[in-house]
Design an enzyme around this catalytic site. Structure first.
Site, mmCIF file in Angstrom:
data_model
loop_
_atom_site.group_PDB
_atom_site.id
_atom_site.type_symbol
_atom_site.label_atom_id
_atom_site.label_comp_id
_atom_site.label_asym_id
_atom_site.label_seq_id
_atom_site.Cartn_x
_atom_site.Cartn_y
_atom_site.Cartn_z
ATOM 1 N N ASP A 1 0.953 -1.272 -0.105
ATOM 2 C CA ASP A 1 0.047 -0.084 0.004
ATOM 3 C C ASP A 1 0.903 1.377 0.076
ATOM 4 O O ASP A 1 2.014 1.429 0.718
ATOM 5 C CB ASP A 1 -0.879 0.172 1.298
ATOM 6 C CG ASP A 1 -1.814 -1.052 1.291
ATOM 7 O OD1 ASP A 1 -1.605 -1.891 0.755
ATOM 8 O OD2 ASP A 1 -2.610 -1.071 2.460
ATOM 9 N N GLU B 1 -11.076 -1.677 3.746
ATOM 10 C CA GLU B 1 -9.669 -1.201 4.087
ATOM 11 C C GLU B 1 -9.493 0.044 3.282
ATOM 12 O O GLU B 1 -10.189 0.466 2.213
ATOM 13 C CB GLU B 1 -8.681 -2.055 3.421
ATOM 14 C CG GLU B 1 -8.890 -3.512 4.087
ATOM 15 C CD GLU B 1 -7.515 -4.313 3.473
ATOM 16 O OE1 GLU B 1 -6.627 -4.685 4.442
ATOM 17 O OE2 GLU B 1 -7.605 -4.785 2.335
#
Length: 440
Positions: free
Chosen positions: A18, A207
């Site tokens: 990420d 998320e």
């Protein structure tokens, strides 16, 4: 760590996922990222750090965050960055394993861990006091009616009209994803305000949430775990909604219909910031299925400008990237290490093939086929398609050694795919002209 990348930021070595803490700060773009420095695999997360002057050329700066306290003993997970009175603040999720896997100290058994939200600051954006500068600002959530002690993470923080705001991703009973909204006056003390969910059909966990306004309307990005149910596509997918957010109550209206952030289904965990010119700019992680020849895995897509228009969310090629491909080339012999861009209009039945990667138009949809450049996979992993296009079929295709991005009609839709073994050739079957542009 390996130093500089151009146009696509790649792992310096080993593993990345990420993007985190994306911000324009003191004249530079800072992009932090989830990083496992001990091998090309997922494990105990650290934050790597890269900077850029223009979103085109990137330089790795080494480690920014690493585990040092009880709350982040087993990983410094995703979060965001803000500036306040000249200081850079990072807010991220720390993870503490309750039961460590005896066969692998970088994983836990049966999701037996807890998550908290941690604040750390820097005077210059480069030096962070990992030993003494961390502060737990939101402890693990103990009320299951609000959120989950284990699966609450990825704080996105922004300044509103009357204070600071945070949105967290969470789950209700590991059955449906939700958002949790908090408010603060000083970044250190946070008050829970509200929650929002859409039900089990939209994934069991949300998320990497990101809310932001654009000139054409508010936008929400979430990475929904378990969204898809077939076995041929990755179940966890990043989606977006045009929304209406009321700051005073932190109430958000989320419609039933969503778009995929990218229709190649390889991008995940997008994060946005405002660029130097005030444009809402997004970067996302490219999920790669295997380690490259260089021993690294993981990279990021090119920056995209996000705009809502008429209830549709556009992801446009950032003008800095378009400007980077400033020299028109006659053939592939002129292609350098920085990749290239192909610009073309496709009519129904026409096709552009790039090194074995097929882009073609069927009716009013753009389709891609990477079966020749994605070894070891079958079925729906190989083919992607956009929804029906509104008008025309103008393509800007960004090509890198391991990644292709197909921007359709200035970001009406985008298809991005990881690739392996691209050939150095371009074939166009159509009635117009395919223009080749390389870095100037």
């Amino acid at each position: 760590m390996k130093g500089q990348h151009r146009l696509h930021l790649k792992a310096p070595d080993n593993w990345i996922n990420d993007p985190n803490g994306f911000i324009y700060y003191k004249g530079q773009y800072h992009l932090f990222y989830q990083y496992f420095p001990y091998g090309p695999r997922w494990g105990t997360m650290h934050w790597g750090h890269a900077v850029s002057q223009d979103l085109v050329s990137w330089e790795h700066k080494g480690l920014a965050l690493y585990p040092t306290i009880h709350g982040d003993q087993n990983g410094c997970f995703s979060g965001s960055a803000v500036e306040e009175e000249g200081k850079l603040y990072l807010v991220y999720t720390g993870v503490h394993y309750e039961v460590v896997n005896p066969e692998d100290p970088h994983t836990c058994l049966d999701d037996q861990f807890e998550s908290c939200q941690i604040l750390i600051s820097s005077e210059d954006g480069f030096q962070f006091d990992n030993q003494n500068g961390k502060e737990v600002v939101i402890p693990p959530i103990m009320d299951p009616g609000i959120g989950d002690r284990t699966h609450t993470r990825d704080p996105k923080v922004w300044r509103g009209k009357d204070g600071w705001y945070m949105v967290l991703g969470s789950t209700l009973g590991e059955k449906q994803g939700e958002l949790l909204f908090y408010r603060s006056e000083d970044l250190h003390h946070w008050t829970y305000v509200s929650q929002a969910t859409k039900g089990p059909a939209y994934g069991w966990m949300w998320e990497c949430p990101d809310y932001f306004p654009t000139e054409g309307g508010d936008v929400l990005l979430v990475s929904a775990m378990g969204l898809l149910t077939n076995e041929e596509k990755e179940k966890n997918q990043s989606i977006c909604f045009p929304v209406d957010f009321q700051e005073d109550t932190c109430r958000i209206q989320i419609p039933d219909e969503y778009q995929f952030v990218d229709y190649g289904m390889d991008l995940y965990a997008p994060q946005t910031t405002l660029d130097k010119e005030g444009r809402r700019t997004m970067i996302a992680w490219v999920r790669m299925p295997k380690v490259t020849e260089g021993g690294w895995i993981g990279m990021f897509c090119s920056p995209r400008v996000v705009e809502a228009e008429g209830g549709h969310v556009y992801f446009r090629l950032h003008p800095n990237v378009r400007q980077a491909y400033s020299r028109k080339a006659a053939d592939v012999c002129e292609i350098g290490k920085d990749g290239y861009m192909v610009v073309v209009d496709l009519e129904d039945g026409e096709e552009l093939e790039i090194g074995g990667y097929r882009i073609f138009r069927e009716g009013n949809q753009v389709c891609t086929d990477r079966s020749r450049v994605y070894p070891g996979f079958t079925g729906a992993h190989l083919r992607s398609e956009t929804p029906e296009l509104r008008d025309g079929c103008h393509l800007e295709v960004i090509v890198d050694e391991h990644f292709i991005e197909v921007f359709v009609n200035d970001g009406e839709y985008v298809i991005s795919n990881a690739v392996y073994g691209l050939k150095n050739e371009i074939r166009y079957q159509g009635s117009g002209e395919a223009e080749l542009w390389v870095a100037g």
